[in-house]
Design an enzyme around this catalytic site. Structure first.
Site, PDB file in Angstrom:
ATOM      1  CG  ASN A  95      -1.861  -1.189   1.239  1.00 25.39           C
ATOM      2  OD1 ASN A  95      -2.368  -1.579   0.193  1.00 25.39           O
ATOM      3  ND2 ASN A  95      -2.102  -1.771   2.406  1.00 25.39           N
TER       4      ASN A  95
ATOM      5  N   GLY B 151      -4.002   3.276   0.704  1.00 22.72           N
ATOM      6  CA  GLY B 151      -4.432   2.739   1.993  1.00 22.72           C
ATOM      7  C   GLY B 151      -3.304   2.513   2.976  1.00 22.72           C
TER       8      GLY B 151
ATOM      9  CG  HIS C  63       4.385  -2.043   5.331  1.00 21.79           C
ATOM     10  ND1 HIS C  63       4.342  -0.676   5.512  1.00 21.79           N
ATOM     11  CD2 HIS C  63       3.092  -2.452   5.254  1.00 21.79           C
ATOM     12  CE1 HIS C  63       3.075  -0.275   5.549  1.00 21.79           C
ATOM     13  NE2 HIS C  63       2.301  -1.336   5.376  1.00 21.79           N
TER      14      HIS C  63
ATOM     15  CG  HIS D 215       0.378  -5.926   3.849  1.00 20.54           C
ATOM     16  ND1 HIS D 215      -0.129  -5.946   5.122  1.00 20.54           N
ATOM     17  CD2 HIS D 215       0.448  -4.616   3.506  1.00 20.54           C
ATOM     18  CE1 HIS D 215      -0.360  -4.708   5.535  1.00 20.54           C
ATOM     19  NE2 HIS D 215      -0.020  -3.877   4.571  1.00 20.54           N
TER      20      HIS D 215
HETATM   21  P1  AMP Z   1      -0.690  -0.527   5.820  1.00 22.24           P
HETATM   22  O1  AMP Z   1      -2.149  -0.234   6.042  1.00 22.24           O
HETATM   23  O2  AMP Z   1      -0.385  -1.127   4.488  1.00 22.24           O
HETATM   24  O3  AMP Z   1       0.175   0.659   6.141  1.00 22.24           O
HETATM   25  O4  AMP Z   1      -0.344  -1.694   6.823  1.00 22.24           O
HETATM   26  C1  AMP Z   1       0.091  -1.489   8.129  1.00 22.24           C
HETATM   27  C2  AMP Z   1      -0.078  -2.829   8.824  1.00 22.24           C
HETATM   28  O5  AMP Z   1       0.693  -2.816  10.007  1.00 22.24           O
HETATM   29  C3  AMP Z   1      -1.520  -3.159   9.227  1.00 22.24           C
HETATM   30  O6  AMP Z   1      -1.925  -4.370   8.601  1.00 22.24           O
HETATM   31  C4  AMP Z   1      -1.439  -3.299  10.742  1.00 22.24           C
HETATM   32  O7  AMP Z   1      -2.264  -4.328  11.249  1.00 22.24           O
HETATM   33  C5  AMP Z   1       0.028  -3.593  10.962  1.00 22.24           C
HETATM   34  N1  AMP Z   1       0.564  -3.208  12.250  1.00 22.24           N
HETATM   35  C6  AMP Z   1       0.405  -2.011  12.893  1.00 22.24           C
HETATM   36  N2  AMP Z   1       1.056  -2.018  14.066  1.00 22.24           N
HETATM   37  C7  AMP Z   1       1.636  -3.236  14.172  1.00 22.24           C
HETATM   38  C8  AMP Z   1       2.438  -3.861  15.179  1.00 22.24           C
HETATM   39  N3  AMP Z   1       2.788  -3.229  16.312  1.00 22.24           N
HETATM   40  N4  AMP Z   1       2.858  -5.135  14.951  1.00 22.24           N
HETATM   41  C9  AMP Z   1       2.514  -5.782  13.822  1.00 22.24           C
HETATM   42  N5  AMP Z   1       1.770  -5.244  12.845  1.00 22.24           N
HETATM   43  C10 AMP Z   1       1.327  -4.000  13.021  1.00 22.24           C
END
Ligand code: AMP
Ligand code: ZN
Length: 117
Positions: free
Chosen positions: A90, A96, A103, A105
């Site tokens: 994203n 989003g 990162h 996913h």
């Molecule tokens: P995005 O919406 O692509 O920026 O994804 C961010 C992701 O990080 C989301 O799926 C969250 O559930 C995940 N996330 C946020 N904080 C943490 C955390 N402390 N440990 C693991 N995943 C996290």
């Protein structure tokens, strides 16, 4: 943008926030998403703070390739080699993105719908 001081993924890298780590080396970290959207849902990040995919430079192609390669290797290790999986990056608000540290996913373990919402 930013040096990562207040970035939650940089805090995970520094061990200031706990995570369920899957893999780590000098360049990258893989850990389970805290709010999984599929039976298998983990995240692969570069240890160097890069805010998003739009911030990458030509010199970042090696780390980008390494992240993608490791993503498929770990997906296979976690049982998604046979039926497959999906990578998602994203980028910024329309993409989003909620955490401003680049990162990938990796989602698997069920049949995923297309197109995304
Ligand atoms: P995005 O919406 O692509 O920026 O994804 C961010 C992701 O990080 C989301 O799926 C969250 O559930 C995940 N996330 C946020 N904080 C943490 C955390 N402390 N440990 C693991 N995943 C996290
Ligand atoms: Zn960061």
């Amino acid at each position: 943008m930013g040096n990562g001081d207040d970035c939650i993924f940089c805090k995970i890298i520094r061990g200031e926030i706990p995570s369920k780590k899957i893999f780590e080396d000098e360049q990258m970290l893989a850990f389970y998403d805290i709010d999984p959207k599929a039976p298998v849902h983990f995240i692969v990040i570069p240890k160097r703070h890069i805010s998003n995919l739009s911030e990458t430079k030509a010199g970042d192609t090696e780390i980008l390739g390494s992240l993608v390669f490791k993503a498929q290797e770990l997906a296979a290790k976690l049982g998604c080699g046979e039926n497959g999986f999906r990578l998602v990056i994203n980028c910024k608000s329309d993409g989003g993105q909620t955490v401003d540290h680049l990162h990938i996913h990796i989602l698997g373990g069920r049949s995923l719908k297309w197109p995304p919402g």
